[in-house]
Scaffold this active site. Structure first.
Site, mmCIF file in Angstrom:
data_model
loop_
_atom_site.group_PDB
_atom_site.id
_atom_site.type_symbol
_atom_site.label_atom_id
_atom_site.label_comp_id
_atom_site.label_asym_id
_atom_site.label_seq_id
_atom_site.Cartn_x
_atom_site.Cartn_y
_atom_site.Cartn_z
ATOM 1 N N GLY A 35 0.848 -1.206 0.000
ATOM 2 C CA GLY A 35 0.000 0.000 0.000
ATOM 3 C C GLY A 35 0.878 1.249 0.000
ATOM 4 C CG HIS A 36 3.331 2.238 3.442
ATOM 5 N ND1 HIS A 36 3.414 1.137 4.254
ATOM 6 C CD2 HIS A 36 2.753 3.212 4.180
ATOM 7 C CE1 HIS A 36 2.920 1.425 5.431
ATOM 8 N NE2 HIS A 36 2.501 2.677 5.417
ATOM 9 C CD GLU A 147 -9.657 5.822 -3.002
ATOM 10 O OE1 GLU A 147 -10.087 4.664 -3.180
ATOM 11 O OE2 GLU A 147 -9.730 6.717 -3.859
ATOM 12 C CE LYS A 148 -4.445 0.607 5.369
ATOM 13 N NZ LYS A 148 -4.624 0.999 6.776
ATOM 14 C CD GLN A 152 -4.678 8.828 8.269
ATOM 15 O OE1 GLN A 152 -4.457 8.539 9.427
ATOM 16 N NE2 GLN A 152 -3.953 8.340 7.270
ATOM 17 C CB SER A 185 2.042 -1.367 9.366
ATOM 18 O OG SER A 185 2.374 -0.489 8.320
HETATM 19 O O1 PAF Z 1 -1.813 6.623 8.063
HETATM 20 C C1 PAF Z 1 -0.785 6.645 8.766
HETATM 21 O O2 PAF Z 1 0.130 5.837 8.609
HETATM 22 C C2 PAF Z 1 -0.656 7.692 9.855
HETATM 23 O O3 PAF Z 1 -1.897 7.983 10.409
HETATM 24 C C3 PAF Z 1 0.037 8.979 9.391
HETATM 25 C C4 PAF Z 1 -0.770 9.685 8.308
HETATM 26 C C5 PAF Z 1 1.433 8.641 8.854
HETATM 27 C C6 PAF Z 1 0.194 9.943 10.559
HETATM 28 O O4 PAF Z 1 0.965 9.401 11.584
#
Ligand code: PAF
Length: 190
Positions: A35-36, A147-148, A152, A185
């Site tokens: 995902g990252h 989008e997961k 946020q 993660s």
């Molecule tokens: O989605 C995340 O991994 C965290 O909430 C973020 C945006 C890095 C903030 O710590």
């Protein structure tokens, strides 16, 4: 790939980057997964430079045990980042990020209290606060979120609009395992 363990070094360096060159930013808490990687690859495609931060933000954990157990593997993360062409990585410490403790914070008083906010008290306050700090430090043109974590993403987008921040907040599709589970993660803890 250049690594910044000290925020002051990054801030000095950032001030020397030509303002017309686009900078993409992917904030993470490490333990990088597909995902990252998809967010980062999109950033490397769309920008001249890509900055990734790795910081396990303590203020967004409503449960201390969850924070303690959060997976971390910086060595492996750095290998991945190098292999996909990231130019800059920042690894801030808690001391630097929260110099004044947690006295100053970003609160949202409506949407953040609904859905995930109902069961995770203070979670979004911690997320918005750290993201505001990171955006001020990195000063990107574009920043990328999955989008997961859709609530946020919407809160960050709306915070940036509310504070007249000139940053393009980009959402990217959720990447899933073959069985449909979204990469996260925390899956390492399952
Ligand atoms: O989605 C995340 O991994 C965290 O909430 C973020 C945006 C890095 C903030 O710590």
């Amino acid at each position: 790939m250049r690594l910044f363990k000290n925020l002051k070094d990054w801030v000095d360096f950032r001030s020397q980057i030509n303002g017309s060159l686009y900078i993409g930013f992917v904030p993470t808490m490490g333990s990088l997964h597909k995902g990252h990687i998809s967010l980062i690859k999109r950033s490397t495609k769309e920008n001249r430079y890509t900055v990734v931060s790795i910081f396990i933000n303590p203020t967004q954990f409503d449960n201390k045990n969850d924070l303690k157990k959060y997976p971390s593997n910086i060595k492996n993360d750095l290998k991945i980042l190098e292999s996909i062409g990231v130019e800059y990585v920042i690894l801030p410490t808690e001391k630097e990020m929260y110099k004044n403790g947690y006295n100053y914070r970003i609160s949202e008083h409506s949407y953040s209290l609904q859905m995930e906010g109902l069961s995770r008290e203070g979670h979004f306050e911690g997320v918005l606060t750290v993201v505001m700090k990171l955006l001020n430090i990195v000063q990107p043109h574009r920043t990328y979120f999955g989008e997961k974590d859709y609530q946020q993403f919407e809160l960050i987008e709306s915070m940036c609009k509310s504070f007249f921040m000139n940053i393009n907040i980009i959402s990217c599709k959720t990447i899933r395992e073959k069985d449909g589970l979204a990469f996260s993660s925390r899956n390492l803890l399952l």
